[in-house]
Design a protein around this motif. Structure first.
Motif, PDB file in Angstrom:
ATOM      1  N   UNK A 361       0.852  -1.190   0.000  1.00 43.33           N
ATOM      2  CA  UNK A 361       0.000   0.000   0.000  1.00 43.33           C
ATOM      3  C   UNK A 361       0.893   1.247   0.000  1.00 43.33           C
ATOM      4  N   UNK A 362       1.932   1.209   0.817  1.00 47.56           N
ATOM      5  CA  UNK A 362       2.884   2.325   0.829  1.00 47.56           C
ATOM      6  C   UNK A 362       3.597   2.422  -0.514  1.00 47.56           C
ATOM      7  N   UNK A 363       3.917   1.270  -1.101  1.00 47.16           N
ATOM      8  CA  UNK A 363       4.550   1.287  -2.430  1.00 47.16           C
ATOM      9  C   UNK A 363       3.662   2.005  -3.441  1.00 47.16           C
ATOM     10  N   UNK A 394       4.035  10.217   6.924  1.00 48.86           N
ATOM     11  CA  UNK A 394       3.006   9.483   6.169  1.00 48.86           C
ATOM     12  C   UNK A 394       1.944   8.957   7.115  1.00 48.86           C
ATOM     13  N   UNK A 395       0.696   9.003   6.681  1.00 52.89           N
ATOM     14  CA  UNK A 395      -0.378   8.350   7.423  1.00 52.89           C
ATOM     15  C   UNK A 395      -1.241   7.572   6.432  1.00 52.89           C
ATOM     16  N   UNK A 396      -1.368   6.265   6.654  1.00 52.34           N
ATOM     17  CA  UNK A 396      -2.129   5.405   5.748  1.00 52.34           C
ATOM     18  C   UNK A 396      -3.312   4.801   6.494  1.00 52.34           C
ATOM     19  N   UNK A 440      -1.871  10.025   3.359  1.00 48.49           N
ATOM     20  CA  UNK A 440      -1.538  11.445   3.410  1.00 48.49           C
ATOM     21  C   UNK A 440      -0.037  11.571   3.649  1.00 48.49           C
ATOM     22  N   UNK A 441       0.611  12.437   2.856  1.00 49.00           N
ATOM     23  CA  UNK A 441       2.070  12.499   2.878  1.00 49.00           C
ATOM     24  C   UNK A 441       2.538  13.948   2.924  1.00 49.00           C
ATOM     25  N   UNK A 482      -5.880  12.960   9.747  1.00 50.31           N
ATOM     26  CA  UNK A 482      -6.068  11.939  10.783  1.00 50.31           C
ATOM     27  C   UNK A 482      -4.731  11.430  11.308  1.00 50.31           C
ATOM     28  N   UNK A 483      -4.775  10.925  12.513  1.00 49.08           N
ATOM     29  CA  UNK A 483      -3.639  10.231  13.103  1.00 49.08           C
ATOM     30  C   UNK A 483      -4.158   8.935  13.707  1.00 49.08           C
ATOM     31  N   UNK A 484      -3.292   8.177  14.318  1.00 45.11           N
ATOM     32  CA  UNK A 484      -3.711   6.899  14.881  1.00 45.11           C
ATOM     33  C   UNK A 484      -4.810   7.083  15.933  1.00 45.11           C
ATOM     34  N   UNK A 485      -4.754   8.185  16.655  1.00 44.72           N
ATOM     35  CA  UNK A 485      -5.837   8.467  17.588  1.00 44.72           C
ATOM     36  C   UNK A 485      -5.519   8.187  19.034  1.00 44.72           C
TER      37      UNK A 485
END
Length: 490
Positions: A361-363, A394-396, A440-441, A482-485
């Motif tokens: 997914x990051x790729x 990065x946030x996925x 988001x990057x 967003x972040x992990x929360x």
């Protein structure tokens, strides 16, 4: 060069068809064998399996493959004509006569022969100056080497055309200085093959043991350094001269039987074929081709990391593909998120459940970022001149699964482009429209010389500003910011 013809669709001819078509060139094929199309289709299937994994660069739209009813029809509008008919001079010369009757005057005729001299091939041609030997290596769609050999009447212009065209296919042209039977590579292979036949015949080693000696030993060295550079290292700090001083005298010892040829008879054929069946008979030929191709892709990708040998050729080919595949700003609709990725999921991107693993997914998002940056001018030339963007955060969000060989696409929205900062939001979809993930990057422009943040070039900044202004009117995508929360522990 947008149109080619392939006369003959055997193993080599079909490999040429794949190499040309998968590089966006339309190919007209003529092969009179009744099962030719089925055999070619089988090679094309394996070729695409390998070619689609060879590079992450965007592949050009595949060229059309059509089947002609005659040589003249196949070559009628071709700029590059490949001859891969049986290794008989009379057959080849007869085919050239048909080619010349129907081909454009400026078409290059390239023979795949593995050893017939081009002077002999062109002896009966009306326009011999346009014939060359372009001897490839199996599998043609993967191995980059192609030996270019001109005959006595071959023009320098024809040689130059071949040297310019073949790198566009990801190949490494090696122009042979002098005509010689079997050229360079096959003469070297013949010496190893002849000695191997003696070792099997005399009971010294089996076919499997000889293959093991090559693939676990010097074959690995040859794959990336060849013969002379390997021996230069073996000479230690003093280099090749010391190696020759050390081992040169052994050349007079009777270690090999290269000047002798074992008698070719049914007994030798049965011995070698039987051992070969025992060694590899559990796999079909198509399975062995897949195994070979997967290994070659891995080796070439590993060499690419060090920009060495066949990996250097692959890297240059990838640069061409990336640059050719980049959309021009004038062609882009900035009123909506920009398409930045369109591909299928390779089989080796998946986990034990056959689903694309997290790293890929990051790729996908990294490839989408690269594609977007090339749109605004941050291409290989810009990086070579000292400017680039580095991802710093990065946030996925992983929202759905996707399986091997399924289609995926990505769209990119610019959230911020101010000074050194570039904030991108990628949305990854299945081909059927299912939302798979978002990424988001935050990227910073970097001076490659100082490795510190810096302002982008004015032209880059201007293109980014156009995207940022246009995308400011779009809705903020769900999940942005967003972040992990998890709450911070103070």
């Amino acid at each position: 060069m947008t149109k080619a013809a392939c006369i003959g669709g055997g193993v080599i001819g079909a490999g040429w068809i794949a190499r040309l078509a998968y590089n966006g060139i339309d190919v007209a094929v003529y092969d009179p064998a009744p099962d030719a199309r089925a055999k070619i289709d089988a090679v094309l299937e394996n070729a695409w399996h390998a070619f689609s994994r060879l590079t992450m660069a965007p592949a050009p739209k595949a060229g059309a493959i059509t089947y002609a009813d005659s040589v003249a029809e196949a070559v009628s509008d071709a700029g590059w004509i490949v001859e891969s008919v049986p290794e008989r001079l009379d057959i080849k010369q007869a085919v050239y006569a048909e080619m010349e009757a129907g081909a454009p005057a400026d078409a290059v005729i390239a023979s795949s022969t593995s050893g017939i001299l081009p002077t002999n091939l062109q002896a009966k041609m009306e326009n011999p100056e346009r014939l060359i030997v372009a001897h490839p290596f199996n599998p043609v769609y993967l191995l980059p080497l192609v030996e270019i050999v001109g005959g006595e009447k071959t023009s320098g212009e024809t040689i130059a055309k071949a040297e310019a065209f073949l790198p566009e296919l990801g190949m490494k042209p090696l122009t042979i200085r002098k005509e010689i039977d079997a050229f360079i590579a096959d003469r070297l292979l013949e010496s190893v093959w002849r000695e191997a036949l003696w070792l099997v015949r005399d009971g010294v080693a089996t076919t499997e043991e000889i293959d093991d000696a090559i693939r676990y030993g010097f074959g690995l060295r040859w794959a990336q350094m060849g013969l002379f550079e390997t021996y230069r290292i073996a000479g230690g700090e003093a280099g090749m001269r010391h190696f020759l001083d050390q081992f040169g005298p052994t050349l007079s010892w009777p270690w090999t039987r290269l000047m002798d040829v074992p008698e070719y008879n049914d007994e030798l054929v049965d011995l070698i074929a039987g051992q070969s069946d025992e060694q590899s008979g559990r796999h079909s030929i198509r399975e062995l081709e897949r195994i070979r191709d997967d290994n070659l892709v891995a080796i070439m990708q590993a060499l690419k990391v060090n920009d060495w040998g066949a990996g250097e050729t692959l890297g240059a080919y990838e640069k061409r593909l990336f640059d050719a595949g980049a959309q021009k700003p004038s062609e882009i609709d900035r009123t909506k998120p920009v398409p930045t990725l369109d591909r299928t999921v390779p089989a080796d991107w998946t986990d034990y459940n056959n689903h694309m693993n997290e790293a890929r997914y990051l790729q996908c998002f990294a490839d989408a970022s690269d594609a977007f940056l090339r749109m605004v001018g941050v291409d290989a030339d810009y990086v070579a001149k000292g400017g680039s963007y580095f991802t710093v955060e990065t946030h996925i969000r992983h929202l759905a699964e996707v399986a091997a060989l399924q289609p995926i696409r990505c769209e990119t929205q610019v959230l911020e482009a101010k000074g050194k900062k570039l904030r991108l939001f990628h949305t990854l979809y299945h081909g059927d429209g299912t939302l798979l993930a978002t990424g988001e990057h935050m990227l910073l422009h970097v001076d490659m010389a100082t490795r510190s943040a810096s302002e982008p070039a004015e032209a880059i900044a201007a293109e980014l500003a156009k995207f940022a202004d246009a995308h400011a009117s779009l809705s903020m995508p769900e999940g942005a910011g967003r972040a992990i929360g998890q709450p911070r522990k103070g």
